[in-house]
Design a protein around this motif. Structure first.
Motif, short mmCIF file in Angstrom:
data_model
loop_
_atom_site.label_atom_id
_atom_site.label_comp_id
_atom_site.label_asym_id
_atom_site.label_seq_id
_atom_site.Cartn_x
_atom_site.Cartn_y
_atom_site.Cartn_z
N PRO A 98 0.80 -1.23 0.00
CA PRO A 98 0.00 0.00 0.00
C PRO A 98 0.83 1.28 0.00
O PRO A 98 0.29 2.36 -0.28
N ALA A 99 2.12 1.16 0.29
CA ALA A 99 2.98 2.35 0.28
C ALA A 99 3.31 2.81 -1.14
O ALA A 99 3.74 3.95 -1.33
N LEU A 100 3.11 1.95 -2.12
CA LEU A 100 3.43 2.30 -3.50
C LEU A 100 2.35 3.21 -4.08
O LEU A 100 1.15 3.00 -3.86
N PRO A 101 2.73 4.23 -4.85
CA PRO A 101 1.77 5.22 -5.35
C PRO A 101 0.71 4.64 -6.29
O PRO A 101 -0.38 5.18 -6.42
N ASN A 102 1.01 3.54 -6.96
CA ASN A 102 0.07 2.95 -7.92
C ASN A 102 -0.57 1.67 -7.38
O ASN A 102 -1.03 0.82 -8.15
N ALA A 103 -0.61 1.54 -6.06
CA ALA A 103 -1.09 0.29 -5.47
C ALA A 103 -2.60 0.14 -5.54
O ALA A 103 -3.11 -0.98 -5.65
N GLU A 104 -3.35 1.24 -5.45
CA GLU A 104 -4.81 1.15 -5.31
C GLU A 104 -5.45 0.37 -6.45
O GLU A 104 -6.25 -0.54 -6.22
N ASP A 105 -5.10 0.69 -7.68
CA ASP A 105 -5.72 0.01 -8.82
C ASP A 105 -5.31 -1.46 -8.88
O ASP A 105 -6.13 -2.33 -9.21
N ALA A 106 -4.06 -1.74 -8.55
CA ALA A 106 -3.60 -3.12 -8.55
C ALA A 106 -4.34 -3.94 -7.50
O ALA A 106 -4.74 -5.09 -7.75
N LEU A 107 -4.54 -3.36 -6.33
CA LEU A 107 -5.27 -4.04 -5.26
C LEU A 107 -6.73 -4.27 -5.67
O LEU A 107 -7.30 -5.34 -5.40
N MET A 108 -7.33 -3.29 -6.33
CA MET A 108 -8.73 -3.44 -6.77
C MET A 108 -8.85 -4.57 -7.79
O MET A 108 -9.80 -5.36 -7.73
N ARG A 109 -7.93 -4.64 -8.72
CA ARG A 109 -7.99 -5.71 -9.74
C ARG A 109 -7.90 -7.07 -9.07
O ARG A 109 -8.65 -8.00 -9.41
N ALA A 110 -6.99 -7.19 -8.13
CA ALA A 110 -6.83 -8.48 -7.44
C ALA A 110 -8.07 -8.81 -6.62
O ALA A 110 -8.48 -9.97 -6.52
N LEU A 111 -8.69 -7.80 -6.02
CA LEU A 111 -9.88 -8.03 -5.20
C LEU A 111 -11.05 -8.51 -6.05
O LEU A 111 -11.86 -9.33 -5.61
N GLU A 112 -11.14 -8.01 -7.26
CA GLU A 112 -12.26 -8.35 -8.15
C GLU A 112 -12.08 -9.69 -8.85
O GLU A 112 -13.05 -10.27 -9.35
N GLU A 113 -10.85 -10.18 -8.89
CA GLU A 113 -10.60 -11.46 -9.57
C GLU A 113 -11.15 -12.61 -8.74
O GLU A 113 -10.85 -12.76 -7.56
N VAL A 114 -11.95 -13.44 -9.38
CA VAL A 114 -12.57 -14.57 -8.67
C VAL A 114 -11.53 -15.58 -8.21
O VAL A 114 -11.78 -16.37 -7.29
N SER A 115 -10.38 -15.58 -8.85
CA SER A 115 -9.34 -16.56 -8.49
C SER A 115 -8.54 -16.15 -7.25
O SER A 115 -7.76 -16.95 -6.73
N THR A 116 -8.73 -14.94 -6.77
CA THR A 116 -7.98 -14.49 -5.60
C THR A 116 -8.44 -15.25 -4.36
O THR A 116 -9.62 -15.23 -4.03
N PRO A 117 -7.53 -15.92 -3.66
CA PRO A 117 -7.91 -16.70 -2.48
C PRO A 117 -8.55 -15.83 -1.40
O PRO A 117 -8.26 -14.64 -1.28
N TYR A 118 -9.40 -16.47 -0.61
CA TYR A 118 -10.15 -15.77 0.44
C TYR A 118 -9.23 -15.03 1.40
O TYR A 118 -9.44 -13.86 1.71
N THR A 119 -8.19 -15.72 1.88
CA THR A 119 -7.29 -15.10 2.85
C THR A 119 -6.54 -13.91 2.25
O THR A 119 -6.25 -12.93 2.95
N VAL A 120 -6.23 -13.99 0.95
CA VAL A 120 -5.57 -12.87 0.28
C VAL A 120 -6.53 -11.70 0.16
O VAL A 120 -6.15 -10.54 0.32
N ARG A 121 -7.81 -11.99 -0.11
CA ARG A 121 -8.81 -10.93 -0.17
C ARG A 121 -8.89 -10.18 1.17
O ARG A 121 -9.00 -8.95 1.20
N LEU A 122 -8.84 -10.92 2.25
CA LEU A 122 -8.88 -10.27 3.57
C LEU A 122 -7.72 -9.29 3.72
O LEU A 122 -7.90 -8.17 4.22
N MET A 123 -6.54 -9.69 3.29
CA MET A 123 -5.38 -8.81 3.40
C MET A 123 -5.51 -7.61 2.48
O MET A 123 -5.12 -6.49 2.83
N ILE A 124 -6.09 -7.82 1.30
CA ILE A 124 -6.27 -6.72 0.35
C ILE A 124 -7.26 -5.70 0.90
O ILE A 124 -7.04 -4.48 0.80
N VAL A 125 -8.36 -6.17 1.48
CA VAL A 125 -9.33 -5.25 2.08
C VAL A 125 -8.66 -4.41 3.16
O VAL A 125 -8.89 -3.19 3.25
N SER A 126 -7.84 -5.04 3.96
CA SER A 126 -7.13 -4.32 5.02
C SER A 126 -6.21 -3.25 4.43
O SER A 126 -6.14 -2.12 4.93
#
Length: 286
Positions: A98-126
């Motif tokens: 999250p410290a990276l300036p272009n992190a927000e869009d990358a995190l959103m893409r990963a959150l929306e991907e159905v293949s992203t594991p549940y535990t990883v989604r939890l970390m992304i939301v945080s």
């Protein structure tokens, strides 16, 4: 080269634990074997560990290990790899993304991907909450609207994030309420009670208090939190007409007092499990 070759899943937690245990053994005599004193120094020990070259990192400092990576997409893939390998994710990695300036869009893409594991989604939301992102608002609302189980950590974290986003979530929530299941509606009410007062929130809380009597204690607490004295009518009616258990009664009474009403007298709750448990605890303390 394979992903786990490019991005080795090193267990930083295990490495620190070994370092801390060694330090405690070496310094036990200095502190008279007092574990409280030793543990009180662990924050300083951690900072020392972070900033000294480590053989297990080929001479790199743990604090600098992830700093050379600037692509959040790669780091999120690394996060996934940690999950696949069942290795504890380093806090340093979770801090770097999250410290990276272009992190927000990358995190959103990963959150929306159905293949992203549940535990990883939890970390992304945080991480998205950490950077105060409002982009996942619609996604969070959908998760909550469709939640089935009261035990849904992802939906709970989404609710906490909606609260943090603030008042702009209110209209989308009110729009989603009619198509939400009961568990989702309850979660939305919980969020709304933490936001600026709205007449629709009050009406929703009263409706749920009146119709979902199996959850009297919860909805009474929401009415108390909203602070609208009009709810006294419904709370006092519940005391007089519902067969309240002791826990329900306590929450209804608390809400009445919060709203400036007169606290009702307690009925005879002998035999009520919660009442008997509280009485036994008081006896032990006495």
């Amino acid at each position: 080269m394979a992903m786990n070759d490019d991005f080795p899943c090193i267990d930083f937690d295990e490495a620190f634990q070994k370092f801390a245990h060694a330090w405690m053994r070496e310094n036990s005599a200095k502190y008279g074997g007092d574990m409280d004193k030793l543990e009180a120094r662990l924050q300083d020990v951690y900072l020392r560990w972070l900033n000294r070259p480590a053989r297990w990192l080929d001479g790199q400092k743990p604090s600098e290990y992830f700093l050379k990576y600037n692509d959040p997409n790669k780091l999120i893939e690394w996060l996934r790899e940690y999950d696949v390998q069942h290795v504890r994710v380093p806090d340093l990695l979770l801090e770097r993304i999250p410290a990276l300036p272009n992190a927000e869009d990358a995190l959103m893409r990963a959150l929306e991907e159905v293949s992203t594991p549940y535990t990883v989604r939890l970390m992304i939301v945080s991480m998205l909450r950490e950077i105060e992102s409002a982009k996942p608002m619609a996604l969070y609302i959908e998760w909550i609207a469709k939640r089935i189980s009261p035990r849904d950590e992802l939906a709970d974290m989404a609710a906490e994030s909606l609260e943090a986003i603030g008042a702009i979530v209110m209209e989308p929530i009110f729009t989603a309420l009619p198509r939400s299941n009961p568990a989702g509606q309850e979660t939305f009410l919980d969020v709304l009670t933490m936001l600026p007062f709205d007449e629709r929130t009050y009406e929703l809380a009263v409706n749920m208090f009146e119709t979902r009597t199996e959850r009297t204690a919860l909805y009474a607490s929401y009415l108390g939190k909203l602070g609208d004295p009009r709810a006294l009518l419904y709370l006092e009616k519940a005391v007089n007409e519902r067969n309240l258990n002791y826990l329900d009664f306590i929450e209804v009474r608390n809400a009445i007092e919060e709203l400036g009403g007169d606290a009702p007298s307690a009925s005879d709750f002998a035999g009520d499990p919660f009442y008997e448990m509280m009485r036994a605890m008081e006896g032990d303390m006495g």
